[in-house]
Write a protein that holds these residues in place. Structure first.
Motif, PDB file in Angstrom:
ATOM      1  N   GLY A 154      37.463  40.529  45.396  1.00 19.36           N
ATOM      2  CA  GLY A 154      36.189  40.417  46.090  1.00 19.36           C
ATOM      3  C   GLY A 154      34.974  40.236  45.224  1.00 19.36           C
ATOM      4  O   GLY A 154      33.888  39.941  45.730  1.00 19.36           O
ATOM      5  N   ALA A 155      35.110  40.403  43.885  1.00 17.97           N
ATOM      6  CA  ALA A 155      33.941  40.333  43.016  1.00 17.97           C
ATOM      7  C   ALA A 155      34.085  39.299  41.907  1.00 17.97           C
ATOM      8  O   ALA A 155      33.275  39.261  40.989  1.00 17.97           O
ATOM      9  CB  ALA A 155      33.662  41.704  42.404  1.00 17.97           C
ATOM     10  N   GLY A 156      35.125  38.472  41.950  1.00 17.68           N
ATOM     11  CA  GLY A 156      35.258  37.381  40.989  1.00 17.68           C
ATOM     12  C   GLY A 156      35.940  37.741  39.694  1.00 17.68           C
ATOM     13  O   GLY A 156      36.053  36.898  38.806  1.00 17.68           O
ATOM     14  N   ILE A 157      36.411  38.972  39.541  1.00 19.36           N
ATOM     15  CA  ILE A 157      37.140  39.387  38.346  1.00 19.36           C
ATOM     16  C   ILE A 157      38.549  39.779  38.767  1.00 19.36           C
ATOM     17  O   ILE A 157      38.731  40.538  39.716  1.00 19.36           O
ATOM     18  CB  ILE A 157      36.448  40.574  37.639  1.00 19.36           C
ATOM     19  N   GLY A 158      39.546  39.272  38.047  1.00 18.12           N
ATOM     20  CA  GLY A 158      40.935  39.479  38.438  1.00 18.12           C
ATOM     21  C   GLY A 158      41.509  38.180  38.952  1.00 18.12           C
ATOM     22  O   GLY A 158      41.187  37.095  38.450  1.00 18.12           O
ATOM     23  N   TYR A 159      42.365  38.257  39.962  1.00 20.95           N
ATOM     24  CA  TYR A 159      42.943  37.049  40.522  1.00 20.95           C
ATOM     25  C   TYR A 159      41.900  36.310  41.353  1.00 20.95           C
ATOM     26  O   TYR A 159      41.330  36.849  42.290  1.00 20.95           O
ATOM     27  CB  TYR A 159      44.161  37.385  41.382  1.00 20.95           C
ATOM     28  N   THR A 160      41.655  35.042  40.980  1.00 18.66           N
ATOM     29  CA  THR A 160      40.731  34.196  41.716  1.00 18.66           C
ATOM     30  C   THR A 160      41.427  32.880  42.035  1.00 18.66           C
ATOM     31  O   THR A 160      42.454  32.535  41.445  1.00 18.66           O
ATOM     32  CB  THR A 160      39.455  33.915  40.897  1.00 18.66           C
ATOM     33  N   GLY A 161      40.861  32.131  42.954  1.00 18.41           N
ATOM     34  CA  GLY A 161      41.422  30.840  43.332  1.00 18.41           C
ATOM     35  C   GLY A 161      40.352  29.774  43.395  1.00 18.41           C
ATOM     36  O   GLY A 161      39.161  30.075  43.514  1.00 18.41           O
ATOM     37  N   ILE A 162      40.780  28.521  43.311  1.00 22.13           N
ATOM     38  CA  ILE A 162      39.857  27.399  43.407  1.00 22.13           C
ATOM     39  C   ILE A 162      40.505  26.299  44.228  1.00 22.13           C
ATOM     40  O   ILE A 162      41.716  26.046  44.110  1.00 22.13           O
ATOM     41  CB  ILE A 162      39.454  26.883  42.003  1.00 22.13           C
ATOM     42  N   ARG A 163      39.722  25.670  45.095  1.00 15.26           N
ATOM     43  CA  ARG A 163      40.170  24.496  45.844  1.00 15.26           C
ATOM     44  C   ARG A 163      39.159  23.384  45.618  1.00 15.26           C
ATOM     45  O   ARG A 163      37.954  23.617  45.602  1.00 15.26           O
ATOM     46  CB  ARG A 163      40.294  24.802  47.338  1.00 15.26           C
ATOM     47  N   ILE A 164      39.658  22.180  45.441  1.00 19.53           N
ATOM     48  CA  ILE A 164      38.806  20.993  45.299  1.00 19.53           C
ATOM     49  C   ILE A 164      39.189  20.017  46.398  1.00 19.53           C
ATOM     50  O   ILE A 164      40.352  19.637  46.514  1.00 19.53           O
ATOM     51  CB  ILE A 164      38.975  20.345  43.910  1.00 19.53           C
ATOM     52  N   ARG A 165      38.210  19.647  47.206  1.00 17.94           N
ATOM     53  CA  ARG A 165      38.450  18.790  48.376  1.00 17.94           C
ATOM     54  C   ARG A 165      39.522  19.394  49.283  1.00 17.94           C
ATOM     55  O   ARG A 165      40.320  18.671  49.874  1.00 17.94           O
ATOM     56  CB  ARG A 165      38.848  17.384  47.953  1.00 17.94           C
ATOM     57  N   GLY A 166      39.590  20.703  49.377  1.00 14.50           N
ATOM     58  CA  GLY A 166      40.561  21.367  50.245  1.00 14.50           C
ATOM     59  C   GLY A 166      41.927  21.539  49.629  1.00 14.50           C
ATOM     60  O   GLY A 166      42.787  22.179  50.225  1.00 14.50           O
ATOM     61  N   SER A 167      42.154  20.982  48.444  1.00 17.26           N
ATOM     62  CA  SER A 167      43.447  21.105  47.784  1.00 17.26           C
ATOM     63  C   SER A 167      43.444  22.338  46.890  1.00 17.26           C
ATOM     64  O   SER A 167      42.514  22.550  46.110  1.00 17.26           O
ATOM     65  CB  SER A 167      43.731  19.858  46.935  1.00 17.26           C
ATOM     66  N   ASP A 168      44.520  23.132  46.982  1.00 16.66           N
ATOM     67  CA  ASP A 168      44.563  24.378  46.226  1.00 16.66           C
ATOM     68  C   ASP A 168      44.926  24.126  44.767  1.00 16.66           C
ATOM     69  O   ASP A 168      45.124  22.989  44.330  1.00 16.66           O
ATOM     70  CB  ASP A 168      45.517  25.378  46.877  1.00 16.66           C
ATOM     71  N   HIS A 274      36.746  44.811  32.118  1.00 20.35           N
ATOM     72  CA  HIS A 274      37.285  45.787  33.076  1.00 20.35           C
ATOM     73  C   HIS A 274      36.458  45.731  34.355  1.00 20.35           C
ATOM     74  O   HIS A 274      35.228  45.580  34.313  1.00 20.35           O
ATOM     75  CB  HIS A 274      37.245  47.215  32.525  1.00 20.35           C
ATOM     76  N   SER A 275      37.143  45.890  35.483  1.00 22.22           N
ATOM     77  CA  SER A 275      36.447  45.994  36.769  1.00 22.22           C
ATOM     78  C   SER A 275      37.304  46.800  37.726  1.00 22.22           C
ATOM     79  O   SER A 275      38.532  46.645  37.757  1.00 22.22           O
ATOM     80  CB  SER A 275      36.167  44.604  37.351  1.00 22.22           C
ATOM     81  N   ASP A 276      36.664  47.669  38.507  1.00 25.75           N
ATOM     82  CA  ASP A 276      37.381  48.413  39.541  1.00 25.75           C
ATOM     83  C   ASP A 276      37.625  47.555  40.778  1.00 25.75           C
ATOM     84  O   ASP A 276      38.488  47.877  41.590  1.00 25.75           O
ATOM     85  CB  ASP A 276      36.590  49.668  39.943  1.00 25.75           C
ATOM     86  N   GLY A 277      36.848  46.483  40.924  1.00 23.54           N
ATOM     87  CA  GLY A 277      36.985  45.606  42.076  1.00 23.54           C
ATOM     88  C   GLY A 277      36.272  46.156  43.295  1.00 23.54           C
ATOM     89  O   GLY A 277      36.078  47.372  43.436  1.00 23.54           O
ATOM     90  N   TYR A 278      35.864  45.257  44.172  1.00 21.57           N
ATOM     91  CA  TYR A 278      35.246  45.667  45.439  1.00 21.57           C
ATOM     92  C   TYR A 278      36.298  46.242  46.383  1.00 21.57           C
ATOM     93  O   TYR A 278      36.088  47.259  47.031  1.00 21.57           O
ATOM     94  CB  TYR A 278      34.537  44.466  46.069  1.00 21.57           C
ATOM     95  N   ILE A 279      37.450  45.602  46.459  1.00 19.11           N
ATOM     96  CA  ILE A 279      38.551  46.086  47.284  1.00 19.11           C
ATOM     97  C   ILE A 279      39.138  47.349  46.638  1.00 19.11           C
ATOM     98  O   ILE A 279      39.182  47.478  45.419  1.00 19.11           O
ATOM     99  CB  ILE A 279      39.633  44.995  47.426  1.00 19.11           C
ATOM    100  N   ASP A 280      39.603  48.276  47.464  1.00 16.97           N
ATOM    101  CA  ASP A 280      40.175  49.531  46.954  1.00 16.97           C
ATOM    102  C   ASP A 280      41.299  49.254  45.966  1.00 16.97           C
ATOM    103  O   ASP A 280      42.211  48.462  46.242  1.00 16.97           O
ATOM    104  CB  ASP A 280      40.720  50.379  48.110  1.00 16.97           C
ATOM    105  N   ARG A 281      41.223  49.914  44.822  1.00 15.21           N
ATOM    106  CA  ARG A 281      42.269  49.869  43.795  1.00 15.21           C
ATOM    107  C   ARG A 281      42.519  48.455  43.246  1.00 15.21           C
ATOM    108  O   ARG A 281      43.522  48.248  42.569  1.00 15.21           O
ATOM    109  CB  ARG A 281      43.588  50.474  44.310  1.00 15.21           C
ATOM    110  N   ALA A 282      41.659  47.524  43.501  1.00 14.64           N
ATOM    111  CA  ALA A 282      41.847  46.153  42.996  1.00 14.64           C
ATOM    112  C   ALA A 282      41.267  46.044  41.594  1.00 14.64           C
ATOM    113  O   ALA A 282      40.456  45.158  41.285  1.00 14.64           O
ATOM    114  CB  ALA A 282      41.192  45.144  43.935  1.00 14.64           C
ATOM    115  N   SER A 283      41.710  46.937  40.726  1.00 17.39           N
ATOM    116  CA  SER A 283      41.151  47.006  39.378  1.00 17.39           C
ATOM    117  C   SER A 283      41.746  45.919  38.484  1.00 17.39           C
ATOM    118  O   SER A 283      42.841  45.419  38.719  1.00 17.39           O
ATOM    119  CB  SER A 283      41.411  48.377  38.778  1.00 17.39           C
ATOM    120  N   SER A 284      41.014  45.609  37.406  1.00 18.05           N
ATOM    121  CA  SER A 284      41.461  44.640  36.413  1.00 18.05           C
ATOM    122  C   SER A 284      41.160  45.186  35.031  1.00 18.05           C
ATOM    123  O   SER A 284      40.049  45.655  34.767  1.00 18.05           O
ATOM    124  CB  SER A 284      40.734  43.296  36.588  1.00 18.05           C
TER     125      SER A 284
END
Length: 818
Positions: A154-168, A274-284
Motif C-alpha cells: 500500500g505504500a510503494g515499498i515491497g512488492y509492487t506492480g506496473i502495467r503499460i497500456r493495460g499489459s502487466d 525498511h518499511s512496516d507497510g500500510y497493510i498489517d504486517r506487510a513489512s519489508s
C-alpha cells in the motif's frame, strides 16, 4: 586643450595596444562535472595551462588579438574555438566523450533514437533522483504515459506492480545494460529483488508497444531499458537518508574514484530499506549493493558490474477480502492481512515471509574497430535463491504424499504445519551488438543473445503440530525447469533528405521444459519449442530539427509463462501470442513547449488475458482469447510557462476489447458450468483513461515545489464488465456491500506534493533536503484486485479481494554530496 589631449592620446596608443588581458573559464563534461587536469592551449604564441581541482583555468598577460583555444582531456573529444580577444574573456567549455562506451553501444542497440518511429519516454538520472525517496522503481515511472502502478503493502515499498497500456509486467520487457531482467519462467520483473536500484541508474528509456528488437521475452505492452551508472570523471561520495510514515527508512551510501590515470574508475553503492507497510504486517526488509569498475583504452572499454539484492517481505499478496473491506464497523477494514493466521491461537505466524537473494554479474566490453564499425558484447550471470514460508491450518496429509498417521489411537489425516516453497535458479548467457555506419546518413546494427536458465522448484515441510515421523525439512515435491532462449536481430536507419526509413527484423527460438513432481503432486513433465519471427518497419518525416511525424508497423510474438502451463489442463495447453502493432504520431521540441501525440492499434491473436483470479503465490491466472485489441491515443507535453514555472502532463484515452468472449461460472450446487457470452467486452485491468500532471515551481535557486497528480479510470477485475450470468443475482446478504457486489476498481484521482531544496557550503558540494507528501488529500482507493466468482444456492458469490493504498503519508530526505 584639444591639442594637449590629442598629444596625450597619441602617446598612450602604443600602451593601450599592448594592454594585458585575460582568458578564464571552466572545463566540464556533458554531465556538468568539472574535469581537473584538462589541458588548455592557445596559439599565437603558444601557451598552455591545466585546470585545477574545480575544473577552472586562466591565462593572464595576453595581448589583444586573434587566438586559437584548444581544450583536451583523456577519454574526451578535443574542442577548438577561435577567439577575437578585445577584452577580458570568460570561456567555459563542455567536452564530449571521445570513446564509445560499452553502455552506449549495448544499450543503443535496443533503444529508439531521437527520430525513430516508436513511442518512447526518456528519464535521466536527475529525473529519477527527484522522486527517489525509497519506493520501488515502478513508482518512479508513474508519471509517464499509459503507466499504472500498484503496491501490495500500500505504500510503494515491497512488492509492487506496473502495467503499460493495460499489459502487466509479464509482457513488459526489462533489460539492464541490454541484458534481460524478466524472470525466464514467470516473465515478471520483481524490482523488490533489487531495492534502491534507482540510485545506480544513469537513465531509462520506456518504450510503449512492441518497440525496437530487444533481448529476452517479447514486449507486448512496452519495454523498460535501463542503463546503470556510467563514467564520472571526478571523485565523489554521497550519503542519502529518507524516513517517513509506516516506519519507512532508506539509507544509501555511494562513492566513486572518478577517472584514475585517465583509464580506470570504480563506483560503489550500498543501500538498506525498511518499511512496516500500510497493510498489517506487510513489512519489508531490503538490502542491496552495486559495484562497477571500468578500464578505458584508446579504442576500447571494459566494464564489470556486480550487484545484489536481498529481500524479506511479509506476505500481503492476497489482498483484503470484500467482506472485510466493506465492513464499516471494523477499524482495520482497509488494512487487515489474513495471511499467516493461526486458527488455534487466533494470532499470526511471525515468519510468513517471502525471502529471496539475487546476485548479478555483468562483464561489458566494446571496441571501436574503425570510424565506421564498433562492437559491443556482454557476458552475464544471475544467481537467485530463496523461499516463501507459510503456516497452514489443518492441512491434509495427502497434499504432501503422506498417508494418515495413527498416534495414541487417533488417526491423523490433517495437521497444522509450516512449509517452505523454494526456488533455486541460474541464468547466464551472452549478448552482442555490431554497429556499422558506412556513411553519415546510414547506420546498421546486428545484435542478439543466447541465454540459458535452469531452475529448481521444491517444497519442504519444516515443522508439524503432530509428530508424523517425517523429521524436519521433509521434501514433498521437486520440479526442475530448463529454458534456452536465442535471438538475432538486424536493424537499419537510412536518412534520405527529410525522411528516415527504419527496418528491424528479429528471429527468436525458445526451448522450455520442466519435469518432476509439482507442488500439487502432479507429474510436471512438459516441453515446448517455439520459433518467432518479428519484423518491424517505419518511416519518419522531419519538418525540421525540432519536429517530426512518424508511422510504424511491428509484429511481436510471446510465449506463455510457467504459470500458464501449470494452471492449464493437459488437453488445453496455452498457445503463444501474436501481436500486430500499428503506431503513428507527431513529436516537437522547443524552448517553451516539448511534447507529442501518438495513436496506436494493437491487434492480438491468442492474447493471454487475466481472468481476475490469482494463484497461491499471488500471480495472476490467464487464459487465451482468440481475438482482442487495444486502440488509443497518447499525449504528453511539457510547457515552460515562465522561467520558474513548468507544467508537464500526460493523457491516454483507449478502448481495450475482447471479441466473442465466453466466461464460465462454477455452479457448486451441482458442479455444472454456467456460461455467459459476450460479443465484445472490456479487457480486465485496462482503464479507458489515464492521466498525470506535474506542476513545478522554482521560487529560489536550488529550490522546487511540485504538485503531482494522476488519474486512473475505472478498471474491471475480470472480463465480464461486471455482468452476472443470466438468471443469477447477487446473494441478498451481500447486496449492502459494494465491494462484494461489484467486480471492478473505481477510478481514482490522487495528488502528491514534493519539495526539494539544495545548496552547498565550502566543505560539501551539495546538501539536498526533500519532502514528499503522498496522497495529500487522503483519498481512499484500491489500485488492484482479484475475483473468484461462483454460484452457490442459486446466487452469485463474487469472493472479491482488493489492495487498498495508503492515505496521506510522507517521506523526508537528506542528501550530502562530497
Amino acid at each position: 586643450m584639444k591639442i594637449l589631449f590629442t598629444a596625450i592620446t597619441a602617446l598612450l596608443l602604443p600602451v593601450m595596444a599592448s594592454a594585458q588581458l585575460s582568458i578564464t573559464g571552466k572545463i566540464t563534461n556533458q554531465s556538468g562535472e568539472a574535469l581537473p587536469g584538462a589541458t588548455i592551449t592557445i596559439t599565437g604564441p603558444a601557451r598552455s595551462a591545466v585546470t585545477d581541482a574545480t575544473g577552472k583555468y586562466s591565462f593572464t598577460d595576453i595581448k589583444a588579438g586573434n587566438y586559437l583555444l584548444k581544450a583536451s582531456y583523456i577519454g574526451y573529444q578535443a574542442i577548438v574555438k577561435n577567439i577575437a580577444l578585445r577584452g577580458n574573456e570568460v570561456i567555459n567549455l563542455t567536452l564530449s566523450n571521445g570513446t564509445i562506451t560499452a553502455e552506449e553501444v549495448t544499450v543503443s542497440a535496443t533503444r529508439a533514437s531521437k527520430n525513430s518511429p516508436t513511442a518512447y519516454t526518456n528519464l535521466s538520472k536527475k529525473d529519477l533522483a527527484k522522486n527517489n525517496f525509497g519506493q520501488d522503481l515502478p513508482y518512479l515511472l508513474n508519471q509517464t504515459p499509459s503507466v499504472v502502478v500498484t503496491s501490495d503493502a500500500g505504500a510503494g515499498i515491497g512488492y509492487t506492480g506496473i502495467r503499460i497500456r493495460g499489459s502487466d509486467a509479464t509482457r513488459v520487457n526489462v533489460t539492464i545494460n541490454g541484458i534481460p531482467y524478466n524472470d525466464s519462467e514467470s516473465q515478471g520483473s520483481y524490482f523488490v529483488d533489487l531495492p534502491d536500484m534507482a540510485s545506480s541508474i544513469d537513465n531509462i528509456q520506456i518504450q510503449r508497444g512492441v518497440g525496437t528488437s530487444t533481448n529476452g521475452a517479447g514486449a507486448f505492452g512496452g519495454s523498460i531499458n535501463i542503463q546503470t551508472t556510467t563514467r564520472r570523471d571526478t571523485a565523489y561520495a554521497e550519503i542519502n537518508t529518507s524516513a517517513g510514515s509506516y516506519g519507512s527508512i532508506k539509507n544509501t551510501v555511494s562513492a566513486g574514484t572518478g577517472l584514475l590515470g585517465g583509464q580506470f574508475s570504480l563506483d560503489g553503492r550500498v543501500s538498506r530499506i525498511h518499511s512496516d507497510g500500510y497493510i498489517d504486517r506487510a513489512s519489508s526488509n531490503l538490502k542491496s549493493f552495486f559495484v562497477s569498475g571500468a578500464w578505458y583504452g584508446k579504442n576500447s572499454t571494459l566494464r564489470a558490474n556486480v550487484f545484489s539484492g536481498y529481500e524479506t517481505t511479509y506476505q500481503a499478496w492476497n489482498g483484503i477480502a470484500d467482506y472485510v473491506i466493506g465492513d464499516k464497523t471494523r477499524s482495520d477494514s482497509r488494512t487487515y492481512n489474513e495471511l499467516g493466521y493461526i486458527d488455534t491461537t487466533k494470532s499470526f505466524y511471525k515468519n510468513q515471509v517471502d525471502h529471496y537473494t539475487q546476485n548479478h554479474y555483468q562483464l561489458l566490453y566494446d571496441n571501436k574497430i574503425s570510424d565506421k564499425l564498433s562492437f559491443s558484447g556482454a557476458l552475464h550471470y544471475t544467481k537467485g535463491k530463496g523461499y516463501y514460508e507459510e503456516y497452514r491450518n489443518a492441512d491434509s496429509l495427502k497434499n504432501y504424499g503422506l498417508a494418515p498417521v495413527v498416534v495414541g489411537g487417533n488417526t491423523i489425516s490433517a495437521t497444522d504445519l509450516v512449509r517452505r516453497l523454494w526456488l533455486n535458479n541460474d541464468f547466464y548467457g551472452v549478448t552482442y551488438a555490431l554497429k556499422y555506419q558506412p556513411q553519415t546518413n546510414l547506420n546498421m546494427t546486428l545484435g542478439g543473445a543466447y541465454n540459458q536458465y535452469s531452475g529448481a522448484h521444491y517444497g519442504d515441510v519444516i515443522s508439524t503440530q503432530d509428530n508424523l515421523g517425517i523429521g524436519s525439512n521433509y521434501e514433498y515435491y521437486r520440479d526442475n525447469a530448463k529454458k534456452n532462449d536465442f535471438n538475432i536481430f538486424g536493424r537499419a536507419e537510412w536518412h534520405l533528405n527529410q525522411f528516415l526509413l527504419y527496418a528491424d527484423v528479429q528471429y527468436r527460438h525458445v526451448y522450455y521444459s520442466f519435469y518432476g513432481i509439482d507442488k500439487n503432486l502432479n507429474n510436471a513433465q512438459q516441453a515446448a519449442e517455439l520459433n518467432f519471427f518479428n519484423p518491424k518497419a517505419g518511416i519518419t518525416y522531419q519538418f525540421n530539427e525540432h519536429s517530426n511525424v512518424y508511422a510504424s508497423f511491428a509484429v511481436g510474438n510471446h510465449e506463455p509463462n510457467r504459470d500458464d502451463y501449470v494452471d492449464s489442463p493437459p488437453q488445453n495447453r496455452p498457445k503463444s501470442e501474436n501481436l500486430k502493432d500499428f503506431e503513428a504520431g507527431y513529436r516537437t521540441s522547443g524552448s517553451v513547449f516539448t511534447g507529442g501525440i501518438n495513436a496506436f492499434y494493437m491487434l492480438y491473436k491468442n492474447q493471454l488475458i487475466l481472468t481476475g483470479a490469482l494463484n497461491d503465490v499471488g500471480s495472476p491466472i490467464r487464459t487465451n482469447v482468440k481475438d482482442s485489441y487495444r486502440a488509443g491515443l497518447e499525449l504528453d507535453g511539457r510547457v515552460k510557462i515562465t522561467s520558474q514555472l513548468n507544467w508537464a502532463v500526460t493523457a491516454t484515452l483507449s478502448t481495450n476489447k475482447i471479441k466473442n468472449y465466453q466466461q464460465f461460472f462454477l455452479n457448486t450446487d451441482d458442479n455444472s458450468l454456467v456460461g455467459e457470452s459476450f460479443k465484445k467486452t472490456d479487457i480486465a485491468f485496462s482503464p479507458s483513461f489515464t492521466g498525470s500532471s506535474v506542476i513545478s515551481y522554482s521560487p529560489v535557486k536550488g529550490g522546487e515545489i511540485a504538485f503531482i497528480s494522476r488519474y486512473i479510470g475505472k478498471q474491471y477485475i475480470d472480463n465480464t464488465m461486471n455482468r452476472n450470468p443470466e438468471g443469477f443475482t447477487i446473494a441478498p446478504e451481500n447486496m449492502d456491500n459494494p465491494y462484494a457486489v461489484n467486480r471492478y476498481l473505481k477510478g481514482y484521482f490522487v495528488s502528491d506534493v514534493r519539495l526539494r531544496y539544495s545548496f552547498n557550503i565550502q566543505s560539501v558540494k551539495n546538501i539536498g533536503l526533500g519532502l514528499q507528501v503522498n496522497n495529500v488529500f487522503s483519498k481512499k482507493y484500491e489500485a488492484n484486485g482479484a475475483t473468484y466468482p461462483d454460484i452457490e444456492g442459486g446466487h452469485l458469490i463474487n469472493y472479491n479481494y482488493f489492495f487498498p493504498q495508503a492515505p496521506r503519508n510522507f517521506m523526508a530526505s537528506l542528501s550530502l554530496n562530497f
